[in-house]
Enzyme design. Structure first.
Site, PDB file in Angstrom:
ATOM      1  CD1 TRP A 195      -3.030   1.577   0.879  1.00 52.42           C
ATOM      2  CD2 TRP A 195      -1.330   2.282   2.278  1.00 52.42           C
ATOM      3  NE1 TRP A 195      -3.253   2.739   1.008  1.00 52.42           N
ATOM      4  CE2 TRP A 195      -2.327   3.103   2.114  1.00 52.42           C
ATOM      5  CE3 TRP A 195      -0.213   2.606   3.113  1.00 52.42           C
ATOM      6  CZ2 TRP A 195      -2.422   4.487   2.656  1.00 52.42           C
ATOM      7  CZ3 TRP A 195      -0.441   4.015   3.725  1.00 52.42           C
ATOM      8  CH2 TRP A 195      -1.460   4.897   3.586  1.00 52.42           C
ATOM      9  CB  SER A 233       2.413  -5.214   2.628  1.00 50.04           C
ATOM     10  OG  SER A 233       1.571  -4.468   3.656  1.00 50.04           O
ATOM     11  CG  MET A 234      -2.984  -4.081  -0.322  1.00 51.06           C
ATOM     12  SD  MET A 234      -3.435  -2.451  -0.706  1.00 51.06           S
ATOM     13  CE  MET A 234      -2.440  -1.972  -2.273  1.00 51.06           C
ATOM     14  CG  PHE A 253       3.465   2.536   6.033  1.00 51.61           C
ATOM     15  CD1 PHE A 253       2.741   1.703   6.753  1.00 51.61           C
ATOM     16  CD2 PHE A 253       4.160   2.136   4.762  1.00 51.61           C
ATOM     17  CE1 PHE A 253       2.659   0.197   6.129  1.00 51.61           C
ATOM     18  CE2 PHE A 253       4.201   0.633   4.389  1.00 51.61           C
ATOM     19  CZ  PHE A 253       2.911  -0.042   5.049  1.00 51.61           C
ATOM     20  CB  ILE A 254       8.998   3.993   5.332  1.00 53.19           C
ATOM     21  CG1 ILE A 254       8.462   3.910   4.145  1.00 53.19           C
ATOM     22  CG2 ILE A 254      10.567   3.267   5.198  1.00 53.19           C
ATOM     23  CD1 ILE A 254       8.900   4.861   3.041  1.00 53.19           C
ATOM     24  CD  GLN A 265       5.783  -1.534  10.132  1.00 51.58           C
ATOM     25  OE1 GLN A 265       6.256  -2.926  10.621  1.00 51.58           O
ATOM     26  NE2 GLN A 265       4.920  -1.007  10.662  1.00 51.58           N
ATOM     27  CG  ASP A 315       5.397  -7.248  10.119  1.00 55.40           C
ATOM     28  OD1 ASP A 315       4.890  -5.945  10.462  1.00 55.40           O
ATOM     29  OD2 ASP A 315       5.252  -7.482   8.992  1.00 55.40           O
ATOM     30  CG  HIS A 372       5.271  -4.294   7.141  1.00 62.06           C
ATOM     31  ND1 HIS A 372       4.651  -5.698   7.311  1.00 62.06           N
ATOM     32  CD2 HIS A 372       4.800  -3.698   6.304  1.00 62.06           C
ATOM     33  CE1 HIS A 372       3.687  -5.540   6.125  1.00 62.06           C
ATOM     34  NE2 HIS A 372       3.610  -4.501   5.640  1.00 62.06           N
TER      35      HIS A 372
END
Length: 261
Positions: A22, A82-83, A143-144, A147, A207, A235
């Site tokens: 995503w 991920s997504m 987000f980056i 993780q 994660d 992640h």
């Protein structure tokens, strides 16, 4: 005509189609393509609505899956991070005779926390949803960063990673929100029991979006799949542990190749 964008690298005997997660684009694979291109023919895809596929926006989950399948070579290994893992799995379920194998990296058949199922809380996902209108880059940076472990070397890698990600067009807000809806609503846990192609699941020990407890649950629920946990990884193991990740993928390719003979 609106088209899907991808780049092809390598001359290996097996096609490996890579789908990012995503909010990002195919530049996420920067740290692993050099080694993998010696073993696979890589198809680095910008998912519909992202990167240079940004004209293909406003598509449903099944529409995206079909666009991907129809655009890519058949008899390939599909890898989703991920997504991206949701699309890979959906393609494997719907087109098993045209797929060699599937690989999920830090992905889940159901990303939302439910009874007896670890995942992301609805409230956490809703906060991301509401904040997208305010500052897309800030959300993606966060987000980056959350993780990955922040050693000096990794911080340099992540800073460079951010620059290369934002060298491509920024996705529209509706595309980002549609992606979050997919993460919220898609649940493939029961359907995947009937999967007819080999599946490798790779997890990051640290994660906090796809907890490693999911691995133990799926080892029981999907006993015919393979799994691997990368220690000290969050992640995005293609940033934090690229060498280890590549070795896992190459080893899996050898296993699959033996089964094809």
């Amino acid at each position: 005509m609106k088209k899907l964008h991808w780049e092809t690298i390598g001359n290996g005997s097996i096609n490996l189609i890579l789908l990012h997660g995503w909010g990002l684009n195919n530049n996420v694979w920067l740290f692993i393509i050099k080694k993998l291109s010696n073993h696979f023919k890589l198809y680095l895809v910008d998912l519909p609505g992202f990167g240079y596929s940004n004209a293909l926006n406003d598509c449903s989950f099944n529409e995206i899956s079909e666009i991907l399948f129809q655009s890519m070579p058949k008899k390939s290994i599909w890898l989703g991070w991920s997504m991206g893992g949701l699309f890979v799995n959906n393609i494997g379920l719907n087109h098993s005779k045209q797929v060699i194998a599937l690989i999920n990296i830090c992905s889940s058949p159901c990303f939302i926390s439910k009874k007896n199922w670890p995942g992301i809380s609805d409230s956490k996902l809703m906060r991301m949803f509401n904040q997208l209108n305010k500052n897309y880059k800030k959300i993606i940076y966060y987000f980056i960063e959350i993780q990955n472990q922040q050693t000096k070397e990794e911080k340099l890698s992540i800073d460079f990673f951010k620059k290369i990600i934002f060298s491509k067009p920024i996705p529209e807000i509706n595309t980002l929100k549609n992606g979050l809806k997919i993460l919220k609503n898609i649940d493939l846990r029961e359907k995947m029991i009937k999967l007819k192609v080999p599946l490798l699941r790779i997890y990051g020990e640290l994660d906090n979006l796809v907890p490693i407890e999911i691995n133990n649950i799926l080892n029981v629920k999907w006993p015919n799949t393979y799994s691997y946990i990368i220690k000290k990884s969050g992640h995005a193991p293609f940033i934090s542990n690229p060498e280890i990740l590549c070795n896992i993928l190459i080893k899996f390719k050898k296993k699959i190749k033996m089964n094809l003979q």
